[in-house]
Design an enzyme around this catalytic site. Structure first.
Site, PDB file in Angstrom:
ATOM      1  N   ILE A  97       5.755  -4.569   9.972  1.00 26.00           N
ATOM      2  CA  ILE A  97       5.878  -4.074   8.600  1.00 26.00           C
ATOM      3  C   ILE A  97       5.520  -2.605   8.679  1.00 26.00           C
ATOM      4  CG2 ILE A  97       5.015  -4.251   6.247  1.00 26.00           C
ATOM      5  CD1 ILE A  97       4.656  -7.233   6.705  1.00 26.00           C
ATOM      6  N   THR A 150       0.826  -1.204   0.000  1.00 28.01           N
ATOM      7  CA  THR A 150       0.000   0.000   0.000  1.00 28.01           C
ATOM      8  C   THR A 150       0.858   1.252   0.000  1.00 28.01           C
ATOM      9  OG1 THR A 150      -1.665  -1.201   1.288  1.00 28.01           O
ATOM     10  CG2 THR A 150      -1.877   1.188   1.178  1.00 28.01           C
ATOM     11  N   THR A 151       1.866   1.288   0.867  1.00 28.21           N
ATOM     12  CA  THR A 151       2.744   2.452   0.976  1.00 28.21           C
ATOM     13  C   THR A 151       3.557   2.653  -0.292  1.00 28.21           C
ATOM     14  OG1 THR A 151       2.868   1.987   3.344  1.00 28.21           O
ATOM     15  CG2 THR A 151       4.429   3.584   2.482  1.00 28.21           C
ATOM     16  N   LYS A 189       0.420 -10.158   8.680  1.00 25.56           N
ATOM     17  CA  LYS A 189       0.570  -8.741   9.013  1.00 25.56           C
ATOM     18  C   LYS A 189      -0.796  -8.290   9.500  1.00 25.56           C
ATOM     19  CE  LYS A 189       1.270  -4.125   7.061  1.00 25.56           C
ATOM     20  NZ  LYS A 189       1.529  -3.323   5.831  1.00 25.56           N
ATOM     21  N   TYR A 194     -13.416  -5.085  -1.757  1.00 22.29           N
ATOM     22  CA  TYR A 194     -14.531  -4.538  -2.536  1.00 22.29           C
ATOM     23  C   TYR A 194     -15.663  -5.545  -2.724  1.00 22.29           C
ATOM     24  CZ  TYR A 194     -17.305  -2.038  -5.954  1.00 22.29           C
ATOM     25  OH  TYR A 194     -18.359  -1.428  -6.590  1.00 22.29           O
ATOM     26  N   ARG A 229      -8.924  -0.854   5.055  1.00 19.69           N
ATOM     27  CA  ARG A 229      -8.765  -0.601   3.624  1.00 19.69           C
ATOM     28  C   ARG A 229      -9.573  -1.587   2.776  1.00 19.69           C
ATOM     29  NH1 ARG A 229      -4.991   2.969   1.808  1.00 19.69           N
ATOM     30  NH2 ARG A 229      -3.483   3.773   3.323  1.00 19.69           N
ATOM     31  N   TYR A 263      -2.360 -10.516   4.996  1.00 12.84           N
ATOM     32  CA  TYR A 263      -2.372  -9.098   5.359  1.00 12.84           C
ATOM     33  C   TYR A 263      -3.811  -8.726   5.675  1.00 12.84           C
ATOM     34  CZ  TYR A 263      -1.685  -4.005   4.773  1.00 12.84           C
ATOM     35  OH  TYR A 263      -1.644  -2.630   4.943  1.00 12.84           O
TER      36      TYR A 263
END
Length: 293
Positions: free
Chosen positions: A204, A44-45, A162, A107, A138, A133
């Site tokens: 992370i 994401t980052t 994570k 989604y 999100r 994750y």
């Protein structure tokens, strides 16, 4: 396979929006020199949502090539389409990654059975180790503790998680429910102290992009059971942890990296933008509190 301070790497873009490979290689080298214990490219980052598939796995390959086996590489590879996720994990393996970091489908919001079947299909398609994750903030999809345990027991290639749920109790619940050795990594810098104290083995990290040595020292103190030192480092970094999320990430962290390393490109890809003036002031204050400015 993964423990300690593991930066979720930002991706540098040139002024024309293209991937800046030279800047990325320099950044990876700096991260390793400063004590980072692993690397996560194109998460994401790393603005993975704005990359083409070709760019995505090219960047993974560059990270692997620059790391040269000195630290493990955990490649972002998730998708809300199981077929695409299978393609991604195979591409991550082909690029040389040591493992794949995979979100549950987002989604379309499958139920817990759908989440299990998704990972069952992905794990069955490729022998590359997988780190789950879980970031419902999100994805809007939460991998329940029971499902994490079901996956971990049924799929030996799923080696850890994570956890960015923000629910500290889950560390204990997952440790009790999952096989011994299942690796739990915090996805929240500001909660990493409590996360490690209850059984986590690393983070992370977004902040490690900016303060890799301090984050590595913090994780080393936790691993050694020196929670007096760990608390002191946590307090030193706390304002920075918070500041890096005062605007849409990775805007604030790219601003911070550029303050520490002025040669690092400022560009982001739309829809991500440079942080607001208020966010920049918060980051400046966080850097000063950490002794980095």
């Amino acid at each position: 396979m993964f423990s300690g301070s593991i930066p979720a790497l930002v991706t540098p873009f040139a002024a024309d929006g293209s991937f800046d490979e030279r800047a990325y290689r320099d950044f990876v080298e700096w991260q390793i020199a400063e004590g980072s214990a692993g690397l996560v490219p194109v998460g994401t980052t790393g603005e993975a949502a704005t990359l083409t598939a070709e760019e995505h796995f090219h960047i993974v390959g560059v990270c692997v090539d620059q790391a040269r086996g000195r630290v493990p590489v955990l490649a972002g590879a998730g998708s809300n389409d199981t077929r695409v996720a299978i393609h991604n994990i195979k591409a991550a393996k082909a690029a040389g990654a040591d493992a794949a970091l995979m979100v549950p489908p987002y989604y379309n919001r499958p139920n817990q059975e759908g989440i299990f079947r998704h990972f069952e299909a992905v794990a069955g398609s490729c022998d590359l180790p997988i780190v789950l994750y879980n970031v419902p903030g999100r994805t809007v999809t939460d991998i329940a503790v029971e499902t994490v345990a079901r996956i971990a027991h049924a799929m030996p290639s799923v080696i850890g998680i994570k956890d960015a749920t923000g629910v500290i109790q889950r560390v204990s619940a997952q440790r009790a429910a999952c096989p011994e050795g299942f690796e739990q990594l915090s996805g929240n810098d500001d909660m990493a102290l409590a996360f490690n104290a209850t059984g986590g083995i690393g983070c992370i990290s977004v902040t490690a992009n900016v303060a890799p040595r301090l984050c590595a020292e913090f994780q080393a103190a936790c691993a050694a059971g020196d929670y007096v030192e760990a608390l002191a480092l946590h307090d030193r970094l706390f304002a920075l942890h918070v500041a890096l999320f005062t605007d849409a990430s990775p805007g604030p962290v790219k601003y911070a990296v550029n303050k520490i390393r002025p040669d690092f490109p400022k560009a982001l890809r739309l829809p991500m933008t440079w942080p607001s003036d208020a966010s920049q002031r918060a980051v400046d204050a966080g850097l000063a509190a950490a002794g980095l400015a």
